[in-house]
Design a protein around this motif. Structure first.
Motif, PDB file in Angstrom:
ATOM      1  N   GLY A   1      40.225 -14.101   3.255  1.00  0.00           N
ATOM      2  CA  GLY A   1      40.669 -13.858   4.625  1.00  0.00           C
ATOM      3  C   GLY A   1      41.541 -14.950   5.206  1.00  0.00           C
ATOM      4  O   GLY A   1      41.676 -15.058   6.414  1.00  0.00           O
ATOM      5  N   HIS A   2      42.170 -15.756   4.357  1.00  0.00           N
ATOM      6  CA  HIS A   2      42.993 -16.863   4.846  1.00  0.00           C
ATOM      7  C   HIS A   2      44.490 -16.590   4.757  1.00  0.00           C
ATOM      8  O   HIS A   2      45.290 -17.363   5.269  1.00  0.00           O
ATOM      9  CB  HIS A   2      42.677 -18.142   4.072  1.00  0.00           C
ATOM     10  CG  HIS A   2      41.227 -18.497   4.078  1.00  0.00           C
ATOM     11  ND1 HIS A   2      40.598 -19.010   5.195  1.00  0.00           N
ATOM     12  CD2 HIS A   2      40.276 -18.384   3.127  1.00  0.00           C
ATOM     13  CE1 HIS A   2      39.325 -19.219   4.912  1.00  0.00           C
ATOM     14  NE2 HIS A   2      39.106 -18.838   3.663  1.00  0.00           N
TER      15      HIS A   2
ATOM     16  N   ARG B   1      42.580 -11.002  11.298  1.00  0.00           N
ATOM     17  CA  ARG B   1      41.230 -11.114  11.852  1.00  0.00           C
ATOM     18  C   ARG B   1      41.019 -12.551  12.303  1.00  0.00           C
ATOM     19  O   ARG B   1      41.761 -13.440  11.899  1.00  0.00           O
ATOM     20  CB  ARG B   1      40.208 -10.745  10.781  1.00  0.00           C
ATOM     21  CG  ARG B   1      40.253  -9.277  10.424  1.00  0.00           C
ATOM     22  CD  ARG B   1      39.282  -8.982   9.312  1.00  0.00           C
ATOM     23  NE  ARG B   1      40.088  -8.836   8.101  1.00  0.00           N
ATOM     24  CZ  ARG B   1      39.666  -9.023   6.879  1.00  0.00           C
ATOM     25  NH1 ARG B   1      38.429  -9.377   6.643  1.00  0.00           N
ATOM     26  NH2 ARG B   1      40.454  -8.857   5.860  1.00  0.00           N
ATOM     27  N   PRO B   2      40.003 -12.789  13.111  1.00  0.00           N
ATOM     28  CA  PRO B   2      39.725 -14.181  13.477  1.00  0.00           C
ATOM     29  C   PRO B   2      39.505 -15.020  12.218  1.00  0.00           C
ATOM     30  O   PRO B   2      38.827 -14.586  11.279  1.00  0.00           O
ATOM     31  CB  PRO B   2      38.437 -14.087  14.305  1.00  0.00           C
ATOM     32  CG  PRO B   2      38.419 -12.688  14.825  1.00  0.00           C
ATOM     33  CD  PRO B   2      39.077 -11.849  13.764  1.00  0.00           C
ATOM     34  N   HIS B   3      40.128 -16.167  12.192  1.00  0.00           N
ATOM     35  CA  HIS B   3      40.019 -17.031  11.015  1.00  0.00           C
ATOM     36  C   HIS B   3      38.649 -17.688  10.965  1.00  0.00           C
ATOM     37  O   HIS B   3      38.165 -18.224  11.954  1.00  0.00           O
ATOM     38  CB  HIS B   3      41.103 -18.104  11.041  1.00  0.00           C
ATOM     39  CG  HIS B   3      41.094 -18.939   9.824  1.00  0.00           C
ATOM     40  ND1 HIS B   3      40.819 -20.277   9.853  1.00  0.00           N
ATOM     41  CD2 HIS B   3      41.302 -18.622   8.523  1.00  0.00           C
ATOM     42  CE1 HIS B   3      40.867 -20.753   8.621  1.00  0.00           C
ATOM     43  NE2 HIS B   3      41.157 -19.771   7.796  1.00  0.00           N
ATOM     44  N   ARG B   4      38.032 -17.612   9.780  1.00  0.00           N
ATOM     45  CA  ARG B   4      36.745 -18.257   9.543  1.00  0.00           C
ATOM     46  C   ARG B   4      36.930 -19.245   8.401  1.00  0.00           C
ATOM     47  O   ARG B   4      37.012 -18.839   7.240  1.00  0.00           O
ATOM     48  CB  ARG B   4      35.697 -17.213   9.187  1.00  0.00           C
ATOM     49  CG  ARG B   4      35.380 -16.291  10.350  1.00  0.00           C
ATOM     50  CD  ARG B   4      34.286 -15.286  10.031  1.00  0.00           C
ATOM     51  NE  ARG B   4      33.170 -15.907   9.343  1.00  0.00           N
ATOM     52  CZ  ARG B   4      32.527 -15.347   8.303  1.00  0.00           C
ATOM     53  NH1 ARG B   4      32.886 -14.175   7.852  1.00  0.00           N
ATOM     54  NH2 ARG B   4      31.514 -15.960   7.733  1.00  0.00           N
TER      55      ARG B   4
ATOM     56  N   ALA C   1      49.962 -17.950   6.379  1.00  0.00           N
ATOM     57  CA  ALA C   1      51.346 -17.568   6.656  1.00  0.00           C
ATOM     58  C   ALA C   1      51.737 -17.917   8.093  1.00  0.00           C
ATOM     59  O   ALA C   1      52.830 -18.427   8.331  1.00  0.00           O
ATOM     60  CB  ALA C   1      51.541 -16.078   6.393  1.00  0.00           C
ATOM     61  N   ASP C   2      50.851 -17.664   9.033  1.00  0.00           N
ATOM     62  CA  ASP C   2      51.146 -17.962  10.435  1.00  0.00           C
ATOM     63  C   ASP C   2      51.249 -19.462  10.702  1.00  0.00           C
ATOM     64  O   ASP C   2      52.111 -19.906  11.452  1.00  0.00           O
ATOM     65  CB  ASP C   2      50.081 -17.360  11.359  1.00  0.00           C
ATOM     66  CG  ASP C   2      50.212 -15.851  11.501  1.00  0.00           C
ATOM     67  OD1 ASP C   2      51.281 -15.302  11.181  1.00  0.00           O
ATOM     68  OD2 ASP C   2      49.233 -15.226  11.931  1.00  0.00           O
ATOM     69  N   THR C   3      50.377 -20.256  10.093  1.00  0.00           N
ATOM     70  CA  THR C   3      50.367 -21.689  10.389  1.00  0.00           C
ATOM     71  C   THR C   3      51.413 -22.471   9.602  1.00  0.00           C
ATOM     72  O   THR C   3      51.789 -23.561  10.013  1.00  0.00           O
ATOM     73  CB  THR C   3      48.979 -22.311  10.136  1.00  0.00           C
ATOM     74  OG1 THR C   3      48.611 -22.107   8.766  1.00  0.00           O
ATOM     75  CG2 THR C   3      47.936 -21.709  11.057  1.00  0.00           C
TER      76      THR C   3
END
Length: 86
Positions: A63-64, A54-57, A69-71
């Motif tokens: 929700g991080h 989902r869009p990161h907030r 993992a991606d960053t």
């Protein structure tokens, strides 16, 4: 493997496992595949579809996991049939 890379790998593995535990019945398998150039971290879960980021907030409590993992990974990806690979 440097301390920073080791810390990032530990963080990514922990986030992927926590994500599987929180959103589905839980992780079934954790695989670490180390070769001379890379470490692949794979988490297998029983979900029929891959996780959807989902869009990161930044202000959110949860929700991080996939964002981390991606960053923290040189390459990341998700596969259907219950596999998430980073």
């Amino acid at each position: 493997m440097t301390a920073t890379v080791g810390t990032d790998a530990l963080l990514v593995a922990a986030e992927l496992l926590a994500n599987a535990a929180r959103h589905i019945p839980g992780p079934q398998r954790l695989e670490l595949d180390l070769d001379i150039r890379s470490l692949r971290i794979s988490v297998t879960d029983p979900a029929p579809a891959p996780p959807r980021p989902r869009p990161h907030r930044p202000d959110a409590v949860h929700g991080h996991g996939l964002f981390i993992a991606d960053t923290r990974s040189a390459d990341s990806g998700r596969r259907a049939r219950g596999h998430a690979r980073w």
